[in-house]
Each structure stands twice: as C-alpha cells, then as structure tokens.
Design an enzyme around this catalytic site. Structure first.
Site, PDB file in Angstrom:
ATOM      1  N   ASP A 117       3.659   4.671 -14.594  1.00  0.00           N
ATOM      2  CA  ASP A 117       2.261   4.930 -14.237  1.00  0.00           C
ATOM      3  C   ASP A 117       1.507   3.642 -13.881  1.00  0.00           C
ATOM      4  O   ASP A 117       0.433   3.357 -14.457  1.00  0.00           O
ATOM      5  CB  ASP A 117       1.528   5.620 -15.393  1.00  0.00           C
ATOM      6  CG  ASP A 117       2.304   6.808 -15.955  1.00  0.00           C
ATOM      7  OD1 ASP A 117       2.922   7.538 -15.161  1.00  0.00           O
ATOM      8  OD2 ASP A 117       2.265   7.004 -17.189  1.00  0.00           O
ATOM      9  N   GLU A 145      -1.450  15.775 -11.230  1.00  0.00           N
ATOM     10  CA  GLU A 145      -1.886  14.665 -12.101  1.00  0.00           C
ATOM     11  C   GLU A 145      -1.860  13.376 -11.283  1.00  0.00           C
ATOM     12  O   GLU A 145      -1.631  13.394 -10.078  1.00  0.00           O
ATOM     13  CB  GLU A 145      -0.954  14.546 -13.321  1.00  0.00           C
ATOM     14  CG  GLU A 145       0.494  14.245 -12.976  1.00  0.00           C
ATOM     15  CD  GLU A 145       1.439  14.303 -14.180  1.00  0.00           C
ATOM     16  OE1 GLU A 145       1.003  14.660 -15.288  1.00  0.00           O
ATOM     17  OE2 GLU A 145       2.630  14.008 -14.000  1.00  0.00           O
TER      18      GLU A 145
HETATM   19  O1  FUB Z   1       3.175   8.818 -18.639  1.00  0.00           O
HETATM   20  C1  FUB Z   1       2.789  10.059 -19.162  1.00  0.00           C
HETATM   21  C2  FUB Z   1       2.379  10.971 -18.064  1.00  0.00           C
HETATM   22  O2  FUB Z   1       3.463  11.185 -17.165  1.00  0.00           O
HETATM   23  C3  FUB Z   1       1.279  10.457 -17.179  1.00  0.00           C
HETATM   24  O3  FUB Z   1       0.010  10.480 -17.772  1.00  0.00           O
HETATM   25  C4  FUB Z   1       1.467  11.326 -16.005  1.00  0.00           C
HETATM   26  O4  FUB Z   1       0.769  10.945 -14.873  1.00  0.00           O
HETATM   27  C5  FUB Z   1       2.971  11.273 -15.835  1.00  0.00           C
HETATM   28  O5  FUB Z   1       3.375  10.133 -15.134  1.00  0.00           O
END
Ligand code: FUB
Length: 345
Positions: free
Chosen positions: A31, A245
């Site tokens: 991320d 997301e």
């Molecule tokens: O790293 C945990 C979660 O996985 C993140 O918040 C999302 O965007 C995905 O990458």
C-alpha cells in the site's frame, strides 16, 4: 479474501519477468503512499507481518501492528531506505489492531501520518499522528478523526492549499456497513452483508475537506461518484470497473485523476474529473493484476516524469498478506489517458 491459490506458479520465472523488483526485502511492505517532501521521496507503506490469523474475506490476516517510513533519492534507486518504526498500534489510545494502508501530508513544517485501524469495538476508524520530520516518530491524537470510518485514507493537497481526504473500502474495509449513516453490527462476520445489489449504483469512496490544522474533517464526507460515458454511475455489478478500495488522487494538466483498486477483480483503474469532488468519468486501467490478491498504489511526479508505486506478493511467493512495494514509470498519451502497465513481461 480467499484462501491461497493451489495453482502452481514458478516464482523464479515470474520474478525474472517482473518489470520491477521489491524496494526493500528485509521486511514486507504494501500500500505505498509516496510523496515528495524537501525534494526527496518518502513512502508511507503498510508493514505486512504474519501474525498467524486465518485467511478470510474480512481481511483478518492483515494484522499489521506498526508503520515504517521508507525513503529514496530518486525513483530509479534500486533500494529504498528503511527509516525504522514511525508509529506502533500500542501507542494509539483508540486503536486495537489492523494498521492498514496509511498516507501522509505536510503543512508548515509539520508532518501528518493518517492511518486506519480497528477500534476496541472492531470498527475501522481513521486516525492522525504528527511529527516534525517526514520519517517521524509520529505522536498520535488521542481520538480517531470525528465522523471517520472505513479504511485507506489518501490526502490530497490542491493547488489552492486546501487538503482533502479520500477514503473507504468495501468487504473487510466495512464501507457497506455505513450505508444508512451509522454502523450496522448485524452479520458482522459477513463482509457481503449490506452490499448493494448488482443492478444498484456501486458504493462510492468518500471525500472530506480537512480543517486548517489537518486534524479533523471540515465537512461531512461525501460520495466520490464514478460515472460512465453517458454520465450514469457505475453499478455494483460492474466489478471490473467499480470502486473497491485504495483511493488516490493526483492532478495532471489541470484535471483531477481519481484512481483506485477494483478489489476482487484485481485492477487499478482511474477516472477523471474537473474538481476534487467529481463526478469522475471512468477512463480505464492503470495496472493489470499483480501476484497476490490486493492491488494498491500511489502516483507522483518527479522532475517532470510520472511514477506508479504499487505492490505484489512475488517476494513471498504469492502469500496474500506478505507483499512488497515496487515502482515503475507511468506514461500518458497525448489525450491525457494513462498507458496501462503490465507488471510482468
Ligand atoms: O493492507 C491492508 C489492505 O489491503 C489495504 O488497506 C487495502 O487497500 C489492501 O491493499
């Protein structure tokens, strides 16, 4: 998220075909939110660990406990420098666990680290911590940002000096649980409860302007609408295009580029608008699927060239929650569209 695949992959061969290599190999990172502060590149990633939690669609296996800030002099450096622990969940009074994707901002010499974590009721909130250097250490505010929820904060400073936070994520990120304006606890074990039907408008990421001190929302969060060529909002069933997301915002030639992950279809996509709030017209893909389940990114300009920071699970040989951040150059076409990156030749 699903169990590990049983399909055989030759990871040595895959890594030879990868267009870029992990920027650090001594820890797992994911991320990547990259920024340029004082002419240098700072990367604010998740710090992936194996805490032994079972895999599930709620993302329980993403059990991260702290953040490290990485830095690079240029995007062409082979390795990034690890500047050590910048914040630990044990130091955050309101947060219990799962320090997911963070971001950072700078204003008047103060550095702000924004991060999601679950509170002691199991609800994702977004917090902020401040420091006097880009690498921290960061001191957390005692409470999460008021009216914050869900995950994946991305803070964007517009040219007029106003800061906005984009955030949200469905399934384990809990965005769907807030559809009525308050958190629905029923069926807490099902990430699919409260999602719209496939023929309903897709759930949207959220945007909120930040207060002058960058510690709170200056307004109630609003929907970040993504529309098709006809101006119609994408549907929940448009799984190869709709928001899941990993929000990011950057500006290119005066246009606002909102980019995000499609989650269960594993693409990074983008949509273009005329102002920070949108609506944003769906344009296409930035990155084809990487090894691993998740895809998450940031985009920065460095000396007139553009770079995509992203992650994959190649170093861990495909383990979903043990990822490694990477960088590659991004190219625009003359019409402002982005050339899709294929992560392996
Ligand atoms: O790293 C945990 C979660 O996985 C993140 O918040 C999302 O965007 C995905 O990458």
């Amino acid at each position: 998220m699903p169990e590990q695949s049983t399909i055989h992959i030759d990871f040595d061969e895959l890594n030879r075909k990868a267009i870029s290599q992990p920027l650090v190999k001594h820890i797992y990172t994911a991320d990547p939110s990259a920024h340029i502060f004082n002419g240098k590149i700072y990367i604010y990633p998740s710090h992936d660990i194996d805490a032994g939690d079972a895999f599930d669609d709620l993302g329980s296996h993403f059990a991260m406990e702290d953040y490290h800030v990485l830095s690079m002099n240029t995007p062409f450096d082979i390795e990034a420098i690890d500047n050590g622990v910048a914040l630990q969940v044990t130091k955050v009074p309101w947060a219990e666990k799962q320090m997911w994707a963070p971001d950072a901002a700078e204003k008047n010499g103060t550095y702000y680290l924004y991060f999601p974590a679950k509170d002691y009721d199991g609800v994702f909130r977004i917090g902020v911590a401040t420091g006097t250097t880009p690498t921290g250490p960061f001191i957390p505010q005692p409470y999460a940002i008021k009216k914050s929820f869900s995950i994946d904060p991305a803070v964007f400073k517009d040219d007029d000096g106003i800061y906005y936070m984009y955030f949200g994520g469905i399934w384990g990120g809990q965005l769907q649980r807030w559809r009525t304006g308050f958190f629905k606890k029923e069926q807490a074990e099902s990430p699919f409860a409260f999602l719209p039907d496939n023929n309903e408008p897709a759930l949207c990421a959220k945007i909120a302007k930040l207060t002058d001190d960058l510690l709170e929302f200056a307004e109630d969060p609003k929907d970040v609408k993504i529309i098709d060529d006809e101006g119609i909002p994408l549907l929940q069933g448009d799984t190869e295009k709709r928001f899941f997301e990993a929000s990011w915002m950057h500006k290119y030639n005066g246009k606002y580029y909102f980019s995000y992950s499609t989650g269960d279809t594993h693409y990074l996509c983008y949509a273009i608008g005329d102002n920070p709030y949108g609506p944003f017209k769906y344009m296409g893909r930035i990155l084809e699927p990487v090894v691993g389940w998740t895809s998450h990114h940031s985009i920065i300009e460095f000396k007139g060239r553009w770079f995509l920071f992203y992650h994959d699970s190649s170093l861990s040989k495909g383990i979903t929650h043990l990822r490694s951040i990477k960088v590659t150059e991004l190219f625009y076409n003359k019409d402002g569209s982005i050339q899709t990156v294929k992560p392996y030749h």
